[in-house]
Design an enzyme around this catalytic site. Structure first.
Site, short mmCIF file in Angstrom:
data_model
loop_
_atom_site.label_atom_id
_atom_site.label_comp_id
_atom_site.label_asym_id
_atom_site.label_seq_id
_atom_site.Cartn_x
_atom_site.Cartn_y
_atom_site.Cartn_z
N LYS A 267 0.90 -1.22 0.05
CA LYS A 267 0.04 -0.01 0.03
C LYS A 267 0.68 1.21 0.07
O LYS A 267 1.76 1.13 0.78
CB LYS A 267 -1.02 -0.17 1.12
N SER B 32 -10.02 -0.40 7.22
CA SER B 32 -9.35 -0.31 5.81
C SER B 32 -8.79 -1.55 5.36
O SER B 32 -8.40 -1.56 3.89
CB SER B 32 -8.44 0.92 5.75
N SER C 284 -9.68 1.97 2.88
CA SER C 284 -8.94 2.66 1.85
C SER C 284 -7.97 1.77 1.30
O SER C 284 -7.19 2.23 0.26
CB SER C 284 -8.06 3.79 2.84
N1 GLN Z 1 -13.04 4.40 6.29
C1 GLN Z 1 -12.39 4.76 7.60
C2 GLN Z 1 -12.11 6.19 7.36
O1 GLN Z 1 -12.33 6.73 6.46
C3 GLN Z 1 -11.39 3.93 7.89
C4 GLN Z 1 -10.10 4.20 7.32
C5 GLN Z 1 -8.99 3.44 7.52
O2 GLN Z 1 -9.11 2.27 8.07
N2 GLN Z 1 -7.73 3.74 7.23
O3 GLN Z 1 -11.63 6.75 8.35
#
Ligand code: GLN
Length: 493
Positions: free
Chosen positions: A82, A181, A157
């Site tokens: 990532k 995410s 994400s």
């Molecule tokens: N969707 C959540 C956010 O936007 C989690 C994101 C994540 O786990 N990095 O904060």
């Protein structure tokens, strides 16, 4: 030539083929590069791919193996990374214009540990900008598509990390999970996603979003690969003062020979707040029902438990995560890192660089975080959220006294279409089943559990175990995986 189907080839199967001399690392990596060249113009999981570096490392791995000096059974196997986890001499943009073309001078601890076992960091994977989002639509550069249905999002994400494994572009990848995410995109793409216990995996070299929640973990085709990667990347790291001293090895070895094992004596808790939720789609519900049937057939006992503070989880998360993000992202000022937009004087340069470098969602979170930390509101929002966070953690500890593991949905519905959640609040609410786990610090894994009849895309379930109980989590998840109706999940693409 590689006979296996790359869309389902696991790390452990590739390792067996390498050690039996059925393939070389060069053949394996070339096959994956060919696959990327064939499908990634549609999937768009990769932000960058340094083919020469991959092939050079593959040739080195083959030479070591020929000398009997392989670094591990996995020497020469590629792994996608990532774009918020740094790799030496490679770009790390966090899918943000602000960090476009920034090259890391060092390896994150996870990448250093992967390299020490011969894994080949292969490509920089798309994500929501600074890991803020649930669909990859917040990337400043491209929209990754779901390999099962290109009109749908891969989740986020870590959407690039999930899509590239599902599409057979790499056998495994790393993502990061702050509020879901890893698990949510894994669920949307039909792969396995692990959020380890907070502190299991070093965050050194992970660009921080919300430091008390962030955790790196693998996305893979099966539970055994997930354990292999945790064995490799986990454990104490003097460079991360929150990393835990508990040993973090032997998970994969403990999963061998589980083919005819059952779950007699295992108590699986269903948190009633997660099942009462209206709006769980038919496909997800069927995945849960089928899972419960499989668990019962294996001898597990199903009990109802309660996590009474669940309803506060999303609100608490969006106070704590944005507060931490506003502090963490203060360093990106156009002076020390990345793009600089000259504003004439210093203050104007800060404003211009941040104003033009950060996307809308990142700016929204910085504003929110700065607000909840400001002196007039600190007690009412941030401090209160921390107190409720403790209550949420205690919910999980209480539930753990009544069962071995929790079973929950990962999301209310399978992958949605691009643009379907354009209202930020709707997007925030989509993490309702994953966020509490990060607040509690415990570990969880999301696994494919079937295909939704309505739209032929995967649905998934989540198992949750107490902090540091990955061994139990893996064992139950692996026995479930070996016994669920559908064994492998691969898109047509
Ligand atoms: N969707 C959540 C956010 O936007 C989690 C994101 C994540 O786990 N990095 O904060």
């Amino acid at each position: 030539m590689i006979k296996a189907d790359l869309k389902t080839l696991t790390v452990h199967a590739a390792a067996d083929m390498l050690s039996a001399n059925e393939i070389s690392s060069l053949e394996l990596c070339n096959a994956y590069i060919e696959r990327i060249e064939k499908v990634d113009s549609q999937v768009k999981a990769f932000l960058k791919l340094d083919k020469n570096d991959i092939l050079k490392r593959a040739a080195d791995a083959d030479a070591r193996r020929a000398d009997g000096k392989e670094l591990s059974p996995y020497d020469g196997i590629p792994i996608g990374i990532k774009d918020c986890i740094v790799t030496e001499k490679q770009t790390c943009s966090c899918a943000s214009k602000l960090l476009e073309n920034v090259v890391s001078p060092y390896d994150s601890t996870v990448v250093a540990r992967l390299k020490a076992k011969g894994f080949i960091p292969a490509g920089r994977l798309n994500m929501d900008e600074f890991a803020m989002g649930s669909s990859c639509e917040n990337s400043a550069f491209q929209k990754t598509a779901n390999p099962w249905d290109l009109k749908r999002v891969p989740g986020g994400s870590s959407g690039g990390s999930a899509a590239c494994v599902a599409a057979g572009e790499v056998p495994v990848s790393l993502g990061s999970d702050t509020g879901g995410s890893i698990r949510q995109p894994a669920a949307f793409c039909g792969v396995v996603g692990l959020k380890p216990t907070y502190g299991r995996v070093s965050r050194y070299g992970l660009v921080a979003f919300a430091s008390s929640l962030d955790q790196i973990g693998p996305l893979s085709h099966d539970v055994l690969d997930s354990a292999i990667i945790l064995d490799t990347i986990g454990g104490l790291d003097p460079k991360d003062s929150t990393s835990l001293p508990e040993p973090c090895t032997g998970f994969a070895d403990a999963l061998k020979d589980l083919e005819d094992k059952d779950l007699n004596g295992v108590k699986v808790g269903l948190p009633k707040e997660y099942f009462d939720t209206e709006g769980i789609s038919e496909g997800v519900r069927k995945g849960l029902d089928d899972t419960i049937a499989t668990l019962k057939k294996l001898g597990a006992e199903i009990v109802e438990v309660s996590l009474p503070h669940t309803k506060y989880a999303v609100s608490v998360y969006y106070v704590i995560a944005t507060a931490e993000a506003s502090a963490n992202l203060a360093r990106f000022d156009g002076v020390r890192y990345g793009v600089r937009k000259d504003g004439g004087d210093l203050i104007a340069t800060y404003f211009k660089s941040r104003g033009e470098g950060f996307g809308d969602e990142v700016q929204r979170r910085i504003l929110l975080g700065t607000y909840v930390l400001s002196s007039g509101y600190y007690d009412a929002y941030y401090l209160r959220a921390q107190k409720v966070r403790t209550l949420i953690r205690r919910d999980f500890e209480e539930a753990a006294k009544q069962c071995d593991i929790l079973l929950t949905p990962v999301t209310t519905a399978p992958a949605f279409k691009f643009g379907a959640k354009s209202d930020p609040l709707q997007m925030y609410l989509s993490d309702i089943f994953t966020i509490a786990l990060n607040l509690s610090g415990a570990c969880g894994i999301s696994l494919p559990a079937g295909i939704s009849e309505a739209n032929k895309i995967p649905v998934a379930i989540q198992f949750i175990a107490p902090a540091l109980e990955e061994a139990k989590l893996f064992r139950i998840a692996r026995i479930f995986e070996l016994n669920r109706d559908q064994k492998e999940f691969a898109p047509e693409l």
